[in-house]
Design a protein around this motif. Structure first.
Motif, short mmCIF file in Angstrom:
data_model
loop_
_atom_site.label_atom_id
_atom_site.label_comp_id
_atom_site.label_asym_id
_atom_site.label_seq_id
_atom_site.Cartn_x
_atom_site.Cartn_y
_atom_site.Cartn_z
N LEU A 418 0.85 -1.15 -0.07
CA LEU A 418 0.07 -0.06 0.19
C LEU A 418 0.92 1.31 -0.11
CD1 LEU A 418 -2.78 -1.09 2.63
CD2 LEU A 418 -3.01 -0.44 0.06
N ALA A 419 2.11 1.12 0.60
CA ALA A 419 2.79 2.45 0.76
C ALA A 419 3.40 2.65 -0.19
CB ALA A 419 3.87 2.19 1.76
N LEU A 420 3.79 1.52 -1.39
CA LEU A 420 4.47 1.58 -2.64
C LEU A 420 3.39 2.27 -3.73
CD1 LEU A 420 6.63 -0.72 -4.37
CD2 LEU A 420 4.46 -0.20 -5.54
N ILE A 421 2.11 1.70 -3.50
CA ILE A 421 1.28 2.19 -4.40
C ILE A 421 0.89 3.82 -3.99
CG2 ILE A 421 -1.54 2.14 -5.10
CD1 ILE A 421 -1.27 -0.99 -4.68
N ARG A 422 0.74 4.19 -2.79
CA ARG A 422 0.49 5.49 -2.60
C ARG A 422 1.70 6.29 -3.19
NH1 ARG A 422 2.97 6.40 3.07
NH2 ARG A 422 4.94 6.25 1.73
N THR A 423 2.89 5.94 -3.02
CA THR A 423 4.04 6.73 -3.57
C THR A 423 3.93 6.87 -4.87
OG1 THR A 423 5.52 5.81 -1.56
CG2 THR A 423 6.60 6.86 -3.51
N ARG A 424 3.86 5.78 -5.82
CA ARG A 424 3.47 5.86 -7.06
C ARG A 424 2.41 6.82 -7.57
NH1 ARG A 424 4.88 0.33 -10.65
NH2 ARG A 424 6.86 0.09 -9.45
N MET A 425 1.37 6.86 -6.65
CA MET A 425 0.25 7.79 -7.24
C MET A 425 0.66 9.45 -6.93
SD MET A 425 -3.18 5.68 -5.73
CE MET A 425 -4.37 6.67 -6.46
N GLN A 426 1.37 9.48 -5.79
CA GLN A 426 1.72 10.81 -5.41
C GLN A 426 2.74 11.34 -6.44
OE1 GLN A 426 3.96 10.05 -1.58
NE2 GLN A 426 2.06 10.61 -0.49
N ALA A 427 3.61 10.46 -7.17
CA ALA A 427 4.60 10.83 -8.39
C ALA A 427 3.98 10.76 -9.64
CB ALA A 427 5.78 9.98 -8.04
N GLN A 428 2.66 10.48 -9.87
CA GLN A 428 2.16 10.30 -10.91
C GLN A 428 2.63 11.33 -11.78
OE1 GLN A 428 -1.55 7.32 -11.65
NE2 GLN A 428 -1.81 8.82 -10.00
N ALA A 429 2.43 12.51 -11.56
CA ALA A 429 2.47 13.81 -12.61
C ALA A 429 3.68 13.96 -13.07
CB ALA A 429 2.23 15.00 -11.81
N ILE A 430 4.86 13.51 -12.39
CA ILE A 430 6.31 13.47 -13.09
C ILE A 430 6.80 12.19 -13.64
CG2 ILE A 430 6.98 15.29 -11.22
CD1 ILE A 430 8.43 13.24 -9.74
N THR A 431 6.11 11.11 -13.56
CA THR A 431 6.16 9.93 -14.38
C THR A 431 5.70 9.98 -15.70
OG1 THR A 431 5.94 8.78 -12.12
CG2 THR A 431 6.15 7.34 -14.10
N GLU A 432 6.59 10.11 -16.69
CA GLU A 432 6.25 10.31 -18.05
C GLU A 432 5.82 9.19 -18.75
OE1 GLU A 432 9.69 12.32 -19.80
OE2 GLU A 432 9.78 14.04 -18.55
N GLY A 433 4.77 9.32 -19.87
CA GLY A 433 4.42 8.11 -20.75
C GLY A 433 3.47 7.38 -19.98
N LYS A 434 3.06 7.69 -18.54
CA LYS A 434 1.98 6.47 -18.11
C LYS A 434 0.73 7.36 -17.93
CE LYS A 434 5.57 3.69 -16.37
NZ LYS A 434 5.96 2.81 -15.04
N PRO A 435 -0.15 6.66 -18.01
CA PRO A 435 -1.56 7.27 -17.53
C PRO A 435 -1.90 7.45 -16.05
CG PRO A 435 -1.95 5.15 -18.20
CD PRO A 435 -0.54 5.17 -18.38
N LYS A 436 -2.48 8.19 -15.52
CA LYS A 436 -2.76 8.40 -13.88
C LYS A 436 -3.67 7.35 -13.81
CE LYS A 436 -1.82 13.37 -13.54
NZ LYS A 436 -1.10 13.39 -14.94
N MET A 437 -3.33 6.44 -12.73
CA MET A 437 -4.37 5.45 -12.38
C MET A 437 -4.80 5.60 -10.86
SD MET A 437 -2.27 2.06 -13.94
CE MET A 437 -0.74 2.57 -13.60
#
Length: 488
Positions: A418-437
């Motif tokens: 859950l912590a990993l998913i949280r961090t990925r969602m927090q960082a989504q705007a700066i993760t290029e080429g991937k849709p926001k999930m």
């Protein structure tokens, strides 16, 4: 009791002047004078007729007794202020301290039978607003009971506290119930129980300050590992073959050595408000659970519920700082000029909702973490007390550190996906080429593209930082307690 401790025993003959007379007498009876002389001789390690702080600490530790607070003992008994104790000063201190201990003993001995039993310990704690079970009171009594009678006579009481410079029952109660608070940079543990007297004295806030300072130094010391963890959580799947050393080396090459501490400023800044909010929320939730009556500690399951709710409330209020911490941790050189610039850019390009991205998995993660952390901690600590509780009802620093490290590790294992998913969602705007999930979308994507191991990316540096973080936290916390006058 070992051979050295037997030689050091400070027991007296029953029926002597000390047992029946006033220990404040101006002259020492022969038996007590001999006993004091033996104590002094064994503490005077260099045999110069004087005892300093170092000798007092070393001598008591070598003999297997409580070292107490050597500095306070010397400060209180050093009449001529030379930093050393001669025999006259030493014996005068012991005489005065025994008088205090006798008064406390008689106050505890409600039926005046010359012995303290479990019910009397429980009653004395109740009068001071600290509710304990009969089992907990029994463990306290067993820490002093040398003859196995499940009662404490005057000699056992005096022997146990002779070199602990307590002045009243309140200080002894604090000693019995005192526990340590450690912060290893994840969720804060469930708050400790505090009596009304402790809250009024300001001890609560001094302890929170000590904990916040310990957490700040600890997080700063382990910040490179924390940044690597966040980097692996977000970019691990696209950076195949990256490991601990190559990850740290890559960060240094991109932004210099100082880049290893990116995001640490706000990580430290959020400790104090999170601790204060969590504690205040915990107190209010405790009031709701138990009602408005004062006194009484919560049962384990009640602490779990109150701690989880308090943690959720604190996280809700300070969550935007969590998002900023993740963005600042992952930023490239020159991307943001500081915290304010980062917040301004997020607000401008993504809106207010971006500050709560990943909030749901973060809140859900509090429950397994707090529940498992508390359950494992209480189980390990109680198991140790029941099996090895010989000298003290306080399990000791090393045992608390060990229990805290193991329980926190178990809690992190359960809540890490859950912590990993949280961090990925927090960082989504700066993760290029991937849709926001969404949270479910992230989970499905990780399982399908990376498998179950993908849910635990970055856990190695996360575990590597636990022991140094706890160790740093402990050293700083103990130092801050002395500075702020917390603990005994």
């Amino acid at each position: 009791m070992g051979e050295d401790e037997e030689r050091f025993s400070v027991r007296t003959h029953r029926g002597g002047n000390e047992e029946n007379g006033d220990s404040s007498g101006a002259s020492l009876d022969p038996e007590r004078e001999r006993r004091y002389a033996e104590l002094f001789e064994q503490l005077d390690l260099n045999k110069d007729g004087r005892v300093d702080i170092s000798e007092l600490r070393t001598g008591l530790a070598a003999l297997g007794l409580h070292r107490g607070e050597a500095e306070e003992i010397v400060l209180e008994s050093d009449i001529n202020h030379d930093g050393l104790l001669d025999f006259q000063e030493f014996s005068q201190y012991l005489r005065a301290h025994e008088k205090r201990l006798r008064l406390i003993f008689h106050n505890l001995d409600r039926n005046n039978d010359g012995r303290i039993d479990v019910a009397e310990i429980q009653h004395s704690l109740h009068k001071l607003g600290v509710e304990v079970t009969m089992e907990q009171a029994s463990r306290i009594l067993q820490s002093m009971d040398r003859d196995g009678t499940m009662t404490i006579d005057w000699n056992e009481w005096r022997d146990h506290f002779l070199f602990n410079p307590f002045h009243n029952m309140e200080e002894i109660v604090h000693y019995w119930k005192h526990s340590h608070m450690f912060d290893i940079g994840e969720h804060l543990t469930v708050p400790d129980e505090f009596s009304e007297q402790e809250r009024r004295s300001g001890l609560v806030w001094r302890q929170l300050v000590a904990g916040a300072m310990a957490g700040a130094v600890s997080r700063t010391g382990t910040a490179p590992l924390d940044r690597l963890k966040v980097f692996l959580q977000v970019h691990g799947s696209t950076s195949r073959g990256i490991n601990l050393w190559s990850g740290l080396r890559g960060m240094v090459q991109e932004g210099g050595v100082s880049s290893l501490w990116r995001g640490n400023g706000i990580n430290v800044l959020k400790i104090a408000p999170e601790s204060a909010i969590k504690f205040m929320a915990y107190e209010q939730i405790k009031w709701v659970i138990r009602g408005s009556k004062e006194g009484g500690s919560l049962r384990v399951q009640e602490r779990f519920i109150a701690g989880s709710l308090a943690g959720a409330i604190a996280q809700t209020i300070i969550y935007p700082m969590e998002v900023l911490k993740t963005r600042l941790t992952l930023r490239k050189t020159g991307q943001y000029s500081g915290m304010a610039d980062c917040a301004r850019q997020i607000l401008k390009t993504e809106g207010v909702r971006a500050f709560y991205r990943g909030y749901l998995p973060n809140t859900l993660g509090i429950i397994p973490y707090a529940g498992i952390d508390l359950a494992v901690y209480e189980t390990l600590k109680n198991a140790w007390l029941q099996r090895f509780c010989v000298d003290s009802a306080d399990p000791g620093v090393l045992v608390l550190l060990g229990c805290g490290t193991i329980s926190s590790t178990c809690g992190q294992l359960a809540s890490y996906p859950l912590a990993l998913i949280r961090t990925r969602m927090q960082a989504q705007a700066i993760t290029e080429g991937k849709p926001k999930m969404t949270m479910v979308g992230q989970f499905k994507y990780i399982i399908s593209h990376e498998g179950v191991p993908g849910l635990y990316r970055g856990i190695t540096p996360n575990f590597l930082k636990v022991i140094p973080a706890v160790s740093i936290s402990y050293v700083v916390y103990e130092h801050m307690k002395k500075v702020l006058g917390v603990g005994y």
